[in-house]
Design a protein around this motif. Structure first.
Motif, PDB file in Angstrom:
ATOM      1  N   ARG A   1      80.044  73.931 -38.857  1.00  0.00           N
ATOM      2  CA  ARG A   1      79.148  73.647 -37.727  1.00  0.00           C
ATOM      3  C   ARG A   1      78.415  74.905 -37.281  1.00  0.00           C
ATOM      4  O   ARG A   1      77.231  74.855 -36.934  1.00  0.00           O
ATOM      5  CB  ARG A   1      79.947  73.049 -36.570  1.00  0.00           C
ATOM      6  CG  ARG A   1      80.472  71.641 -36.859  1.00  0.00           C
ATOM      7  CD  ARG A   1      81.035  70.993 -35.596  1.00  0.00           C
ATOM      8  NE  ARG A   1      82.283  71.608 -35.178  1.00  0.00           N
ATOM      9  CZ  ARG A   1      83.488  71.199 -35.543  1.00  0.00           C
ATOM     10  NH1 ARG A   1      83.616  70.166 -36.364  1.00  0.00           N
ATOM     11  NH2 ARG A   1      84.574  71.801 -35.096  1.00  0.00           N
ATOM     12  N   ARG A   2      79.107  76.036 -37.305  1.00  0.00           N
ATOM     13  CA  ARG A   2      78.478  77.296 -36.902  1.00  0.00           C
ATOM     14  C   ARG A   2      77.384  77.727 -37.879  1.00  0.00           C
ATOM     15  O   ARG A   2      76.513  78.520 -37.521  1.00  0.00           O
ATOM     16  CB  ARG A   2      79.551  78.390 -36.809  1.00  0.00           C
ATOM     17  CG  ARG A   2      80.604  78.185 -35.734  1.00  0.00           C
ATOM     18  CD  ARG A   2      80.086  78.540 -34.345  1.00  0.00           C
ATOM     19  NE  ARG A   2      79.757  79.946 -34.234  1.00  0.00           N
ATOM     20  CZ  ARG A   2      80.637  80.916 -33.958  1.00  0.00           C
ATOM     21  NH1 ARG A   2      81.926  80.607 -33.786  1.00  0.00           N
ATOM     22  NH2 ARG A   2      80.235  82.173 -33.839  1.00  0.00           N
ATOM     23  N   THR A   3      77.435  77.224 -39.079  1.00  0.00           N
ATOM     24  CA  THR A   3      76.422  77.569 -40.087  1.00  0.00           C
ATOM     25  C   THR A   3      75.419  76.439 -40.301  1.00  0.00           C
ATOM     26  O   THR A   3      74.731  76.392 -41.322  1.00  0.00           O
ATOM     27  CB  THR A   3      77.086  77.939 -41.422  1.00  0.00           C
ATOM     28  OG1 THR A   3      77.981  76.887 -41.828  1.00  0.00           O
ATOM     29  CG2 THR A   3      77.872  79.233 -41.296  1.00  0.00           C
ATOM     30  N   GLY A   4      75.352  75.495 -39.350  1.00  0.00           N
ATOM     31  CA  GLY A   4      74.298  74.495 -39.381  1.00  0.00           C
ATOM     32  C   GLY A   4      74.606  73.191 -40.072  1.00  0.00           C
ATOM     33  O   GLY A   4      73.689  72.413 -40.357  1.00  0.00           O
ATOM     34  N   HIS A   5      75.876  72.913 -40.347  1.00  0.00           N
ATOM     35  CA  HIS A   5      76.238  71.667 -41.026  1.00  0.00           C
ATOM     36  C   HIS A   5      77.022  70.770 -40.070  1.00  0.00           C
ATOM     37  O   HIS A   5      77.843  71.237 -39.285  1.00  0.00           O
ATOM     38  CB  HIS A   5      77.092  71.958 -42.263  1.00  0.00           C
ATOM     39  CG  HIS A   5      76.431  72.845 -43.258  1.00  0.00           C
ATOM     40  ND1 HIS A   5      75.500  72.406 -44.166  1.00  0.00           N
ATOM     41  CD2 HIS A   5      76.555  74.187 -43.473  1.00  0.00           C
ATOM     42  CE1 HIS A   5      75.086  73.412 -44.911  1.00  0.00           C
ATOM     43  NE2 HIS A   5      75.710  74.506 -44.509  1.00  0.00           N
ATOM     44  N   LYS A   6      76.787  69.470 -40.184  1.00  0.00           N
ATOM     45  CA  LYS A   6      77.567  68.510 -39.416  1.00  0.00           C
ATOM     46  C   LYS A   6      78.899  68.314 -40.125  1.00  0.00           C
ATOM     47  O   LYS A   6      78.937  67.956 -41.296  1.00  0.00           O
ATOM     48  CB  LYS A   6      76.817  67.181 -39.319  1.00  0.00           C
ATOM     49  CG  LYS A   6      77.498  66.154 -38.422  1.00  0.00           C
ATOM     50  CD  LYS A   6      76.676  64.880 -38.333  1.00  0.00           C
ATOM     51  CE  LYS A   6      77.366  63.844 -37.451  1.00  0.00           C
ATOM     52  NZ  LYS A   6      76.582  62.588 -37.369  1.00  0.00           N
ATOM     53  N   ALA A   7      79.992  68.572 -39.429  1.00  0.00           N
ATOM     54  CA  ALA A   7      81.305  68.534 -40.081  1.00  0.00           C
ATOM     55  C   ALA A   7      82.363  67.992 -39.128  1.00  0.00           C
ATOM     56  O   ALA A   7      82.273  68.171 -37.914  1.00  0.00           O
ATOM     57  CB  ALA A   7      81.711  69.925 -40.571  1.00  0.00           C
TER      58      ALA A   7
END
Length: 533
Positions: free
Chosen positions: A27-33
């Motif tokens: 999430r911190r790197t821009g992915h929905k997880a």
């Protein structure tokens, strides 16, 4: 799409905490997880999550996607009492020529398609006659964009047949109109004659009024009169659209529950080959439609595996998911992927160590709570850095994480390990159990941490192991009972291959503690492999 980060079945603390930390990194790197778990949360992991302010990961029981989790076509619907005309107005999307038929509470009662409605015009006149017998006066008037000019108190008596009559008095007398729906123009004489001949319903075209004489005759004869908003041709066409949907719908369509897996739905769809299928919830409320094209082209669940790589240890049907990444510190056990994946496997004491390094390499600052969570996973998996799997990297990184979290590593170790000891060996048999394929043989290794041990415990555990093997069909089950205060383990074996491990295993009558035997990955698994190969 969402990334589902999940550890192995029967997860230990390292697996649970690594999943939570990895999902946050995504999430911190821009992915929905989403952080997931494939089993119950062990006590030490539950304590660490609560201590550092994190929620428990969601339970994922199967890697397949359910219909609840995929995008469905909108839940467009009509009511049973809506007319065919109403349904056609709602069915305005040429790519979705269907509607659900629902009750006032949203429950599915049927389904109607454009093909169902086209049957009225394509089949013989008997169907249209039968359907028009059910038409209601108000529905007829509304469908024809007209008004009810005469509404007798008597019930309407129509037999479903329709006549469009000529305008002259001579022509009217030639028609058999008793109980029929009669479309007639603005001739009061013709209208009166039709009423006298027993017409069931008069529909007037090319006029906006009814003479007082006609109104009086119609009331006395019980013959309703409707003024149509269309000419005779369109009136005769639209008339058939005034029938209520309940008379043409499919009352028991093939439906799918929203919790069914997509692959199971596809198998069922191949038996029927409809264009779309209603999807309902537990209360049979319509949630949407599963279209055949969408189902056949759906994308599998995207997953990240942490603390394992083998399909046999993954969540159920893990091989059917699209694995995007693997973060692990175990052997590579026949892992295959259909596409290139991010694969990070290091010889370190815990997966949490690798995840901490990923944060640092990505330049993502570790918060105090996240540092404490990762340190907890490292402590649990290395047994307080006593396991032979522990490396210098683990120890150095642990110091950094303790400083960042603002905790005393020794005190945290005592909290974690004090919750690791089991008081019921039988109950914890499957808590931390992993499955391995060794030369085509189904081998399973369980590890139970405990603070004390006696012969009675081992006897009950041995019996439970025999029952487990019979129930699962495993070739071999090895259980390492690790006694934390003594720094060693007793090995028990059950199954057809148990005799090949007789020299290294214990029994209720012979308890053999092997000091320093702590690591399943680095010690126990190689020992078992050596005896079986």
């Amino acid at each position: 799409m969402t990334l589902y980060v999940c550890g192995h079945r029967n997860p230990d603390a390292d697996s649970i905490l690594a999943a939570v930390a990895t999902a946050e990194l995504c999430r911190r790197t821009g992915h929905k997880a989403v952080a997931c778990r494939a089993g119950a949360v062990p006590a030490e992991a539950a304590w660490a999550l609560k201590r550092f302010g994190f929620s428990q990961p969601v339970l994922l029981e199967d890697a397949r996607l359910s219909l609840r989790e995929i995008s469905l076509s909108p839940a467009r619907s009509c009511r049973q009492t809506d007319t065919i005309f109403d349904a056609l107005q709602s069915m305005n999307d040429p790519l979705r020529p269907y509607l659900g038929v629902t009750g006032g509470d949203g429950t599915l009662q049927g389904m109607v398609t454009r093909n169902d409605l086209s049957d009225i015009g394509m089949q013989d006149t008997a169907l249209g006659i039968r359907l028009l017998q059910t038409a209601r006066l108000e529905d007829i008037a509304r469908t024809l964009s007209g008004t009810v000019a005469v509404h007798p108190d008597k019930p309407m008596h129509i037999d479903g047949r329709v006549s469009i009559v000529a305008l002259s008095d001579h022509s009217v007398s030639r028609y058999e109109v008793k109980n029929r729906i009669v479309i007639v123009a603005d001739s009061p004489e013709a209208q009166l004659r039709l009423i006298e001949q027993g017409a069931g319903l008069l529909i007037l075209v090319w006029t906006d009024q009814v003479s007082a004489e006609v109104q009086q005759a119609a009331m006395e004869a019980g013959c309703p009169v409707v003024i149509s908003g269309h000419g005779s041709m369109n009136t005769s066409r639209y008339l058939y659209f005034s029938v209520q949907i309940r008379h043409v719908m499919t009352p028991d369509p093939v439906t799918f529950h929203q919790d069914i897996y997509v692959q199971d739905a596809i198998r069922e769809m191949r038996r029927h080959r409809f264009r779309a299928y209603p999807v309902v919830d537990e209360e049979n409320r319509l949630q949407g439609f599963l279209e055949t094209d969408a189902a056949l082209n759906f994308q599998e669940r995207r997953m990240i595996r942490v603390d394992h790589n083998e399909d046999g240890q993954a969540v159920r049907n893990g091989s059917l998911a699209r694995v995007e990444a693997v973060i692990d510190h175990h052997r590579v056990g026949g892992f295959l992927s259909r596409e290139p994946v991010f694969y990070r496997c290091e010889i370190l004491g815990s997966t949490c160590t690798i995840v901490a390094r990923l944060y640092l390499e990505a330049g993502i600052p570790l918060s105090g709570p996240m540092a404490g969570l990762l340190l907890s996973g490292m402590i649990s998996d290395t047994l307080g850095f006593r396991s032979p799997t522990t490396t210098e990297t683990d120890r150095q990184l642990a110091q950094y994480l303790a400083f960042t979290a603002g905790v005393d590593a020794r005190e945290l170790e005592q909290e974690i390990l004090s919750r690791s000891g089991s008081s019921d060996l039988v109950q914890d048999l499957e808590t931390d159990l992993k499955q391995f394929d060794i030369q085509g043989q189904d081998v399973r290794i369980s590890q139970i941490l405990t603070g004390a041990l006696d012969r009675k415990d081992l006897g009950e555990l041995q019996t439970a192991m025999e029952q487990y093997v019979q129930a699962t069909g495993a070739d071999l089950l090895v259980t390492a009972v690790t006694v934390l205060p003594l720094g060693g383990s007793c090995l028990l074996a059950a199954g057809d291959l148990a005799s090949r491990l007789a020299e290294m295993t214990s029994s209720p009558s012979r308890v053999r503690l092997q000091e320093g035997l702590l690591s399943r990955k680095k010690q126990i698994l190689p020992l078992v492999q050596a005896q079986l190969l």
